[in-house]
Design an enzyme around this catalytic site. Structure first.
Site: not given
Length: 356
Positions: A230, A279, A349
């Site tokens: 990520r 998310s 996130e």
């Protein structure tokens, strides 16, 4: 598993700030000359005091000092150079799908790339299809080409990642089928190395085009981005304008089946019908943030008009009129309770940006 909300080299995919020397003043009240210069070039696409809620998938966020929506590289370069000349920081807002903008809004110049950056160039793919068909007619092999044949395509940073994934599958190209339902833009997905179900953007990036903080052009090879989970390592202040992907020719039915499977899994697991940012937390090693939040008993927990989804505990939904502060309360509770119960500290996130 959401794509970023930024296309700069810092977000958040999200979002990122341009940093300037400490001696340069960052004022909430932007100089009138800065606004005038931007509006002289962009007209009503330079918008002082524009609410950012309509530009985020959460439908949350206060006003920008000024929001600019350039449609060309020249307009973008002008906006960056103008901000640099006035010593004002710039934040790039991509698809707004992986970001939580504070209720106090965003200082400085906020850039959202316009429709001119949403184009997808299929020229190489189309030529490869024609050549493959010609080879098939000459009896030189299957029309799909050899299994390891790769095709290069280019997508603007503002192109929707899901749209690109569906179009790639329609062309019989593999490498993005996992991304069909991931929200956000190509630029944001690049910054966050968006992924799901075993696939991620890093596997397909060949090169990146963009502008430096002062508006100068800079191209980067994919291997220079040092992708991780990520994240990617774009230069500070770098604005992505386009990404070149290298995809693989494949049997169309198999690629479509993989995309359909990813879509079905996402539809079954994730909430629908309520604004959200994808998310909220990254998955810790060897586990899933949603499972940890669920076993902590937090499904359905509320703060104001925000709620932890009953369908997937790693999603927070806006029930209508939620504030950024409401979402932040739920994030703080989830982190604390999961830590107390499971000994795992959840890392966000979603990118928290702006004034709180």
């Amino acid at each position: 598993m959401s794509a970023a909300a930024h296309d700069l080299g810092a977000a958040s995919g999200v979002l990122a700030h341009h940093d300037y020397p400490d001696g340069l003043l960052m004022s909430r009240a932007l100089p009138a000359a800065l606004i005038d210069t931007l509006r002289a070039r962009l007209g009503d696409r330079a918008r002082p005091g524009e609410s950012l809620a309509r530009y985020t998938s959460f439908r949350i966020g206060g006003p920008a000092d000024v929001l600019v929506l350039p449609d060309t590289r020249e307009e973008l370069a002008h906006a960056l150079a103008t901000a640099a000349a006035f010593g004002v920081h710039v934040t790039l807002l991509g698809g707004g799908s992986n970001v939580l903008v504070g209720d106090g809004g965003m200082h400085g110049v906020v850039v959202k790339l316009g429709r001119g950056f949403a184009r997808i160039d299929w020229n190489h793919a189309a030529e490869a299809e024609r050549e493959s068909a010609r080879a098939g007619r000459r009896g030189l092999g299957a029309s799909d080409g050899p299994p390891d044949e790769s095709i290069s395509i280019q997508a603007g940073a503002a192109a929707q990642l899901g749209r690109l994934a569906r179009a790639a599958v329609a062309h019989g190209l593999a490498g993005l089928e996992y991304a069909e339902g991931i929200p956000g833009t190509v630029g944001g997905a690049l910054f966050m190395n968006a992924g799901a179900y075993g696939g991620e953007v890093a596997h397909a990036v060949e090169s990146v085009e963009g502008l430096e903080r002062d508006g100068r052009a800079l191209d980067l090879p994919g291997h220079a981005l040092a992708f991780g989970y990520r994240r990617s390592a774009l230069p500070p202040g770098f604005v992505v304008t386009a990404v070149r992907f290298r995809l693989r020719r494949a049997e169309p039915g198999q690629v479509r089946n993989r995309m359909d499977e990813a879509r079905a899994r996402r539809t079954a697991a994730q909430p629908h019908g309520r604004a959200n940012a994808g998310s909220i937390f990254k998955n810790p090693n060897g586990d899933h943030a949603g499972r940890l939040i669920e076993v902590a008993g937090l499904k359905g927990a509320r703060a104001g008009r925000a709620r932890i989804s009953e369908r997937h505990a790693n999603f927070i939904v806006n029930e209508g009129g939620a504030r950024a502060a409401d979402v932040k309360v739920l994030m703080d509770v989830a982190q604390r309770v999961v830590w107390e119960r499971s000994g795992v500290w959840l890392e966000p996130e979603v990118q928290l940006v702006g004034s709180w």
